[in-house]
Design an enzyme around this catalytic site. Structure first.
Site: not given
Ligand code: GUN
Length: 287
Positions: A53, A97, A120
């Site tokens: 990311k 995350q 998100d």
């Molecule tokens: N863990 C797995 N997929 C995601 C996501 O799209 N966002 C976040 N913050 N954590 C995740």
């Protein structure tokens, strides 16, 4: 007949190229988009996702801040940092995350993020807006899947869509997006009776299970569009490679369109995170 395989990597690259001008326009006005990514603990998969990311932000000209905390961090420390980031004018998006260690209250953390920085789309306010059909931030993975439908001319109106998986990250928001797009939606999960009876009726089948090659050819309606959200690491004795929730080789002989793993939905998830971050910055800049 073999299904057409949707190239998520190519679509992601195309979209990311289209972001360049938006980022440049914002930067020229002193509003370079900024994303903060918080990682708690040492989960290896989460470490990879966070690294990817941050690298994607860099490549897109987006400012990023990576904040890493030990697995035993006190929840208050994380909440205090989120409070700071909420007030930081250089940060337009905040992502924590998931999953979080058990002692940290996921809901409390997600609700602490200012809804206008919740790239998100996990804050209750943003989930509610999506449920009401007026989304502000759409969760990145299902958003990426919708872009894949759009780019491949998949008409969702009146279609029977079946989702396997009811998570807050994928299954539930995917269901809301498909409902909003006019599909008839069934959400299956681990307690569903006779799963195959549901999946065999699906014009659109989305697998978000987390089990390698869970969806087999006999579970798929001929001509269906099959979206594989799974990212599973096979054990070393099976080669240790990445593999989806769908038995790709067999299902592609039945489906009309299918996403591969890797190179399908995965690259789209981070792309839509960039899209949401740019959008957050554009809103903040009054564009
Ligand atoms: N863990 C797995 N997929 C995601 C996501 O799209 N966002 C976040 N913050 N954590 C995740």
């Amino acid at each position: 007949m073999s299904a057409h395989s949707i190239d998520g990597k190519a679509l992601a690259e195309e979209l990311r190229a289209s972001f360049k001008a938006r980022v440049a326009a914002l930067a020229a006005r002193g509003h370079r988009p900024g994303l903060a990514v918080l990682l708690v603990g040492e989960d290896p998969a989460s470490q990879v996702y966070v690294r990817n990311k941050v690298a994607a932000c860099e490549a897109a000209g987006i400012f990023s801040q990576k904040l890493v905390y030990p697995a035993d961090v006190e929840q208050g420390v994380v909440l205090a940092k989120i409070g700071e980031l909420n007030a930081d004018p250089h940060i337009h998006g905040i992502l924590v995350q998931l999953p979080l260690p058990r002692h940290v209250d996921e809901k409390a953390v997600l609700e602490a993020i200012a809804p206008q920085k919740d790239v998100d789309g996990f804050h209750a306010e943003n989930v509610g807006a999506l449920a009401q059909g007026q989304p502000r931030f759409i969760p990145c993975t299902p958003y990426g899947v919708m872009k894949m439908f759009e780019a491949n001319g998949v008409d969702l109106t009146g279609k029977d869509a079946v989702i396997i998986g009811r998570s807050n990250i994928v299954g539930k928001p995917m269901a809301l997006l498909l409902i909003n797009a006019g599909a008839t939606v069934t959400v299956c999960h681990s307690k569903t009776r006779d799963l195959a009876a549901h999946t065999r009726r699906a014009d659109i089948l989305v697998a978000a299970v987390g089990k390698p090659r869970f969806v087999t050819a006999d579970m798929v309606k001929p001509g269906a569009v099959v979206i594989d959200v799974g990212i599973n690491r096979l054990p070393p004795e099976e080669g240790g490679k990445l593999c989806g929730d769908v038995d790709f080789a067999a299902v592609r002989e039945v489906a009309s369109l299918i996403t591969p793993v890797p190179g399908g939905v995965g690259p789209m998830t981070i792309t839509m995170l960039l899209a949401n971050t740019i959008e957050a910055a554009e809103r903040e800049a009054g564009q």
